[in-house]
Design a protein around this motif. Sequence first.
Motif, PDB file in Angstrom:
ATOM      1  N   LEU A  14     109.744 117.428 -22.488  1.00 35.55           N
ATOM      2  CA  LEU A  14     111.090 117.982 -22.639  1.00 35.55           C
ATOM      3  C   LEU A  14     111.308 118.976 -21.513  1.00 35.55           C
ATOM      4  CD1 LEU A  14     113.731 118.548 -24.195  1.00 35.55           C
ATOM      5  CD2 LEU A  14     112.454 120.198 -25.581  1.00 35.55           C
ATOM      6  N   LEU A  15     112.360 118.763 -20.727  1.00 33.00           N
ATOM      7  CA  LEU A  15     112.665 119.611 -19.583  1.00 33.00           C
ATOM      8  C   LEU A  15     113.808 120.556 -19.948  1.00 33.00           C
ATOM      9  CD1 LEU A  15     112.568 116.771 -16.902  1.00 33.00           C
ATOM     10  CD2 LEU A  15     110.819 118.517 -17.256  1.00 33.00           C
ATOM     11  N   LEU A  42     115.903 119.832 -12.061  1.00 31.20           N
ATOM     12  CA  LEU A  42     115.385 119.222 -13.291  1.00 31.20           C
ATOM     13  C   LEU A  42     115.789 117.757 -13.411  1.00 31.20           C
ATOM     14  CD1 LEU A  42     115.575 121.615 -16.377  1.00 31.20           C
ATOM     15  CD2 LEU A  42     113.578 120.773 -15.160  1.00 31.20           C
ATOM     16  N   ILE A  43     117.058 117.449 -13.108  1.00 27.25           N
ATOM     17  CA  ILE A  43     117.479 116.052 -13.280  1.00 27.25           C
ATOM     18  C   ILE A  43     116.955 115.163 -12.161  1.00 27.25           C
ATOM     19  CG2 ILE A  43     119.448 116.532 -14.773  1.00 27.25           C
ATOM     20  CD1 ILE A  43     121.286 116.300 -12.371  1.00 27.25           C
ATOM     21  N   SER A  44     116.514 115.749 -11.060  1.00 30.95           N
ATOM     22  CA  SER A  44     115.796 114.968 -10.054  1.00 30.95           C
ATOM     23  C   SER A  44     114.407 114.606 -10.576  1.00 30.95           C
ATOM     24  CB  SER A  44     115.686 115.754  -8.742  1.00 30.95           C
ATOM     25  OG  SER A  44     114.969 115.001  -7.770  1.00 30.95           O
ATOM     26  N   ILE A  45     113.732 115.585 -11.193  1.00 31.25           N
ATOM     27  CA  ILE A  45     112.432 115.309 -11.821  1.00 31.25           C
ATOM     28  C   ILE A  45     112.585 114.256 -12.908  1.00 31.25           C
ATOM     29  CG2 ILE A  45     110.650 116.315 -13.308  1.00 31.25           C
ATOM     30  CD1 ILE A  45     111.005 118.928 -11.710  1.00 31.25           C
ATOM     31  N   ALA A  46     113.638 114.394 -13.740  1.00 25.76           N
ATOM     32  CA  ALA A  46     113.871 113.438 -14.822  1.00 25.76           C
ATOM     33  C   ALA A  46     114.063 112.026 -14.277  1.00 25.76           C
ATOM     34  CB  ALA A  46     115.089 113.859 -15.639  1.00 25.76           C
ATOM     35  N   PRO A  55     108.576 109.100 -20.823  1.00 28.67           N
ATOM     36  CA  PRO A  55     109.663 109.596 -21.683  1.00 28.67           C
ATOM     37  C   PRO A  55     109.993 111.054 -21.363  1.00 28.67           C
ATOM     38  CG  PRO A  55     107.982 108.473 -22.988  1.00 28.67           C
ATOM     39  CD  PRO A  55     107.413 108.639 -21.609  1.00 28.67           C
ATOM     40  N   ASN A  56     111.284 111.372 -21.292  1.00 32.35           N
ATOM     41  CA  ASN A  56     111.691 112.742 -20.991  1.00 32.35           C
ATOM     42  C   ASN A  56     113.109 112.983 -21.465  1.00 32.35           C
ATOM     43  OD1 ASN A  56     113.709 112.736 -18.442  1.00 32.35           O
ATOM     44  ND2 ASN A  56     112.214 111.076 -18.209  1.00 32.35           N
ATOM     45  N   LYS A  57     113.409 114.213 -21.770  1.00 32.34           N
ATOM     46  CA  LYS A  57     114.755 114.651 -22.096  1.00 32.34           C
ATOM     47  C   LYS A  57     115.037 115.940 -21.330  1.00 32.34           C
ATOM     48  CE  LYS A  57     116.213 111.623 -25.125  1.00 32.34           C
ATOM     49  NZ  LYS A  57     117.407 110.784 -24.882  1.00 32.34           N
ATOM     50  N   VAL A  58     116.321 116.218 -21.086  1.00 35.29           N
ATOM     51  CA  VAL A  58     116.743 117.436 -20.403  1.00 35.29           C
ATOM     52  C   VAL A  58     117.664 118.212 -21.330  1.00 35.29           C
ATOM     53  CG1 VAL A  58     117.950 118.417 -18.420  1.00 35.29           C
ATOM     54  CG2 VAL A  58     116.568 116.334 -18.138  1.00 35.29           C
ATOM     55  N   ILE A  59     117.400 119.502 -21.508  1.00 36.41           N
ATOM     56  CA  ILE A  59     118.307 120.383 -22.239  1.00 36.41           C
ATOM     57  C   ILE A  59     118.706 121.523 -21.319  1.00 36.41           C
ATOM     58  CG2 ILE A  59     118.531 122.026 -24.148  1.00 36.41           C
ATOM     59  CD1 ILE A  59     116.867 120.227 -25.872  1.00 36.41           C
ATOM     60  N   ASP A  60     119.993 121.553 -20.983  1.00 33.18           N
ATOM     61  CA  ASP A  60     120.537 122.625 -20.153  1.00 33.18           C
ATOM     62  C   ASP A  60     121.190 123.650 -21.073  1.00 33.18           C
ATOM     63  OD1 ASP A  60     121.664 124.280 -18.319  1.00 33.18           O
ATOM     64  OD2 ASP A  60     123.075 122.831 -17.493  1.00 33.18           O
ATOM     65  N   ARG A 191     123.258 111.484 -16.087  1.00 29.69           N
ATOM     66  CA  ARG A 191     123.652 111.084 -17.434  1.00 29.69           C
ATOM     67  C   ARG A 191     122.851 111.800 -18.522  1.00 29.69           C
ATOM     68  NH1 ARG A 191     127.337 107.250 -17.129  1.00 29.69           N
ATOM     69  NH2 ARG A 191     127.379 105.864 -15.305  1.00 29.69           N
ATOM     70  N   LYS A 192     121.772 112.456 -18.154  1.00 31.51           N
ATOM     71  CA  LYS A 192     121.004 113.208 -19.143  1.00 31.51           C
ATOM     72  C   LYS A 192     121.655 114.546 -19.482  1.00 31.51           C
ATOM     73  CE  LYS A 192     116.498 111.118 -18.159  1.00 31.51           C
ATOM     74  NZ  LYS A 192     116.110 110.686 -19.518  1.00 31.51           N
ATOM     75  N   LEU A 193     122.739 114.887 -18.803  1.00 30.11           N
ATOM     76  CA  LEU A 193     123.447 116.139 -19.061  1.00 30.11           C
ATOM     77  C   LEU A 193     124.695 115.844 -19.878  1.00 30.11           C
ATOM     78  CD1 LEU A 193     123.257 117.682 -15.456  1.00 30.11           C
ATOM     79  CD2 LEU A 193     121.751 118.175 -17.404  1.00 30.11           C
ATOM     80  N   PRO A 194     124.689 116.163 -21.187  1.00 34.43           N
ATOM     81  CA  PRO A 194     125.878 115.918 -22.007  1.00 34.43           C
ATOM     82  C   PRO A 194     127.111 116.619 -21.432  1.00 34.43           C
ATOM     83  CG  PRO A 194     123.991 116.481 -23.382  1.00 34.43           C
ATOM     84  CD  PRO A 194     123.574 116.731 -21.954  1.00 34.43           C
TER      85      PRO A 194
END
Length: 488
Positions: A14-15, A42-46, A55-60, A191-194
């Motif tokens: 989880l990032l 972070l979203i480059s790493i993701a 598997p990974n998720k991003v929470i900003d 797209r991982k950023l709502p």
Amino acid sequence: MTVYEKTADKGGILLVHPLGYAPEKADKDISRKANIMPPLGLISIAAVLDQKGVPNKVIDCHCLPDSLALILSYVKEYEPEFIGFSCTTSSFLDGVRTAEQVKEIKPDIGVVFGGPHVSALRETLISRFKVIDYLVVGEGETAIYELITSEKKKIPQIPGIVYRDDFGQAQFTGFRKKLIELDSLPFPAYRKLPGYPKAYKLPIFNYPKVPNASLISSRGCPYACSYCDRSVFRRTFRYNSSEYLYAHMEYMHKEFGIRHINFYDDQFTFNRKRIAAFCELMIRKNPGMTFNCAARAEHLDLDLLKLMKAAGCWMISLGVETGDPDLLARHRQNPDLDMLREKILLIKTAGIRVKALLMMGLPGESETSIRKSKKYVFSLPIDDFNLAKFTPFPGSPIYDQIKTPGSDLGRFDEDWEKMDCMDFIFIPKGMTKVRLDEQFIHFYKSHFTRPRVLAGYVSMAWKSPDSWRRMLQDLPDFLMFANKNKRM
């Protein structure tokens, strides 16, 4: 179901992009609402982890209400093996507090921290904060993949990692010698950023169209100014090719409808050939997009500026820092204010807006230097400006000078959570915080009440209509912010 779609994948990482301040503080402070940038690192790493099947998720936390609850619920449900935090100096302690709560739920989770604060202070942090298991020093894509997919006994062989040895002592595996070829990276996982891109905002009057977005097309800087932290990329400088850069912009336009890009590169025009080729692609293919960038005056000429204008360049930001030549010479390479003025005039000749970036409170600042700075800046045909409160960040040369025992440069209250350029935490010798705050407000008010500047902002009603919409929408907050500063 939360804002994050359910997935069958468990484990992975989880990032997290920590907030760094209480959420209610953002609601009351218009300056924190006016510029919200996505966590591009972070979203480059993701994106790289996605490419490799991890598997990974991003929470900003900057764009999600109740982000701590989201983090804790995700850890409970999906049981990630690692949680990673990307931190600036001001957000680091918030990340630590979050990690401590996560550990209460899942004690065996691996806690990883990265970002500029980590790269600057390295072993000091892992020795002081026991909740942290690993630090990633420098750029993170390759290092974090190798860290979370390797056996524990092999971690000492991974460059760019700080860990604890069997005796509990901090060990640094050294800097990575092989740096990432930037064109080999996938586009960031936007797209991982709502809510992307509407959840993120450029500063008002800094764009003509919506939706808009931020992009970084290079890493590092070849210069060594006193106030800049170079701990992540050190003195390296790498960049995407013109072809990759155009393809990235085209992707953002097609996938998200982006119409304007703000490049956050430190030195967008450093390689003139790259930018000229990029502009030719923009002119020939005409994607219907505009862009802003930051540049050093040394790397601009009229022919290039005309080409950039034809390609859609709307505004260029230049680091002026201070209008006092003696103070500038103490802190910046090639401190030539006459040359800077000439290049600003060239930018205006090409029909591009100019934004001046300044600092107040550098070591050596005085009442006299502030007066000189105002006089110089107000003599320039700039369209916008940003005045930051100087902060000596770990990793910058001036931080080490200020921290040297016996230094008489000024008084430094090293409170990491206040080190966000929103407060004077360093007071130069001979100045007071009260006087700096007064001068800061006077500088801004003097700029924004000049007739030419006011006329320029009025013209934004048709040049940047969304900026005026935001201004009117948040007018009560703007007035509250102005009244608060008036009383300082």
